[in-house]
Design a protein around this motif. Structure first.
Motif, PDB file in Angstrom:
ATOM      1  N   GLY A   9      11.022  -3.649  -1.469  1.00  0.00           N
ATOM      2  CA  GLY A   9      10.964  -2.327  -2.076  1.00  0.00           C
ATOM      3  C   GLY A   9      11.939  -2.244  -3.238  1.00  0.00           C
ATOM      4  N   ARG A  35       1.721  -7.732  -5.019  1.00  0.00           N
ATOM      5  CA  ARG A  35       2.228  -6.493  -5.617  1.00  0.00           C
ATOM      6  C   ARG A  35       1.190  -5.380  -5.654  1.00  0.00           C
ATOM      7  NH1 ARG A  35       3.992  -6.754 -11.694  1.00  0.00           N
ATOM      8  NH2 ARG A  35       4.998  -8.714 -11.146  1.00  0.00           N
ATOM      9  N   GLN A  40       1.774   2.591  -4.186  1.00  0.00           N
ATOM     10  CA  GLN A  40       3.227   2.670  -4.041  1.00  0.00           C
ATOM     11  C   GLN A  40       3.760   4.099  -3.943  1.00  0.00           C
ATOM     12  OE1 GLN A  40       5.308  -0.024  -3.545  1.00  0.00           O
ATOM     13  NE2 GLN A  40       3.303  -0.980  -3.312  1.00  0.00           N
ATOM     14  N   ARG A 103       6.584   5.219  -9.020  1.00  0.00           N
ATOM     15  CA  ARG A 103       7.094   4.135  -8.174  1.00  0.00           C
ATOM     16  C   ARG A 103       6.448   2.794  -8.532  1.00  0.00           C
ATOM     17  NH1 ARG A 103       9.788   4.824  -3.251  1.00  0.00           N
ATOM     18  NH2 ARG A 103      10.370   6.979  -2.763  1.00  0.00           N
ATOM     19  N   ARG A 104       5.144   2.825  -8.776  1.00  0.00           N
ATOM     20  CA  ARG A 104       4.449   1.575  -9.106  1.00  0.00           C
ATOM     21  C   ARG A 104       5.029   0.968 -10.377  1.00  0.00           C
ATOM     22  NH1 ARG A 104       1.735   0.395 -12.948  1.00  0.00           N
ATOM     23  NH2 ARG A 104       1.522   2.573 -13.587  1.00  0.00           N
ATOM     24  N   ARG A 107       8.533  -0.449  -9.688  1.00  0.00           N
ATOM     25  CA  ARG A 107       8.481  -1.697  -8.920  1.00  0.00           C
ATOM     26  C   ARG A 107       7.987  -2.852  -9.779  1.00  0.00           C
ATOM     27  NH1 ARG A 107       4.698  -3.595  -3.952  1.00  0.00           N
ATOM     28  NH2 ARG A 107       6.283  -4.600  -2.649  1.00  0.00           N
TER      29      ARG A 107
END
Length: 373
Positions: A9, A35, A40, A103-104, A107
């Motif tokens: 994470g 991924r 996400q 978030r995606r 990340r």
């Protein structure tokens, strides 16, 4: 020094990235197959003193600014009749506050900054066993095994590493039901206008209907309710959810009706405030594995700051990782305690019978006292 990070994470990836900048290799063991294995989640507001600071240590501030959305910091709070109680508008294009980033996207930004072999996908940790000479033997669900000298649990709420250090139990604090509205600008322009570029909260008595705009145009809808003993299946019916908001303005409940798929409920849990553990050589925790809090805006930020601070300690004491871990833990416990207390208070306030009045006071800037003559 073989460093294993359980969990890919935001915290685990930030740790691997900052270590990599210091010339220290680490392997991130992630249970997902890749991924793109799952969505996400929504977007995050990264705080200057924590999440953004960690990205500075990671050397990724420029890339963050290219992906972040300062306009996403806009925040409206309404009552059940649709009347505006609070409307915060950030300065246009300013990164001085807490800009949003999906978030995606965050990340992916971290993954792209790591060597291709830094993440071992499809490795769900099921056991960590102390070795006689120090370090740990790791066992994964497919039978694969690996050894490490230092193990960092970045594996979230249901951490497999946490029991090596503490038996702290999780307690339910709320029920969250999520829905998603894709391509909102074209398919539901009225809802897109209602939500705006950032976050919308509609606050009633012991319930909140919230919506959040993502950078690619999806609106994520979240319904927050007090924790109870009902089975989660009771929240999978759209009709049952609409009944909970009977009497609310139809413009607001349209967010529930427009959801693309069935409602997805889950329990929100937290660790006891002030959880600590006695240092154990070769192992530590970051993020939700260390201090799971109610989701009021601090979890990801603190996880990333944990990672940056642990990496800095390990880089400063490469010959004595246990001293580095002890220094990190001491500082982390002191930093997180008041934040966890604040998060618990805010969570309780948001689902209280007087939530609307309390939250308006919370978000209304206090007037500066007049200067004396």
């Amino acid at each position: 020094m073989r460093i294993a990070i359980a969990g890919g994470g935001l915290g685990g990836l930030t740790l691997a990235r900052v270590l990599h900048r210091h010339g220290i290799d680490a392997v991130v063991y992630e249970r997902e197959a890749g991924r793109s294995a799952r969505a996400q989640g929504g977007s995050l507001d990264l705080h200057p003193e924590s999440g953004q600071r960690a990205l500075t240590d990671a050397g990724l501030t420029g890339r963050f600014r290219s992906e972040a959305r300062p306009e996403g910091e806009e925040h409206r709070i309404l009552d059940p009749a649709g009347r505006t109680l609070v409307h915060h508008r950030p300065p246009p294009g300013s990164f001085s506050g807490r800009p949003e980033i999906d978030r995606r996207a965050l990340r992916d930004l971290l993954l792209d900054s790591l060597p291709g072999d830094a993440v071992a996908w499809g490795h769900r940790l099921v056991a960590a066993t102390p070795r006689p000479g120090g370090g740990f033997g790791l066992t994964f669900d497919d039978g694969h095994r690996a050894d490490c000298d230092v193990l960092v649990g970045a594996d979230g709420a249901r951490s497999v590493v946490r029991p090596l250090l503490t038996d702290a139990a999780l307690s339910p604090v709320a029920t969250l039901v999520e829905l998603s509205i894709g391509d909102a600008d074209r398919r539901h322009p009225d809802l897109a206008e209602l939500v705006g570029p950032g976050n919308l909260w509609c606050i009633g008595v012991r319930r909140i209907l919230a919506a959040q705009r993502l950078g690619e145009g999806t609106i994520r809808v979240g319904i927050s309710l007090p924790a109870d003993d009902r089975h989660l299946d009771a929240y999978r019916s759209r009709r049952a959810l609409l009944d909970m908001f009977d009497g609310w303005d139809r413009r607001l409940t349209a967010l529930i009706e427009a959801g693309d798929g069935p409602p997805i409920p889950r329990r929100i849990e937290a660790m006891p405030t002030g959880t600590r553990w006695v240092h154990r050589p070769g192992v530590t925790l970051i993020g939700d594995a260390a201090h799971l809090m109610p989701p009021v805006g601090e979890g990801a930020n603190q996880a990333m700051l944990d990672a940056a601070e642990l990496a800095a300690e390990l880089a400063g004491s490469p010959a004595d990782p246990d001293a580095a871990i002890q220094a990190y833990e001491k500082a982390m416990f002191a930093r997180v305690h008041p934040i966890a207390e604040m998060s618990a208070r805010v969570q309780a306030m948001m689902l209280s019978p007087t939530a609307a009045d309390d939250i308006v006071r919370f978000f209304t800037p206090r007037a500066e006292p007049a200067a004396a003559d």
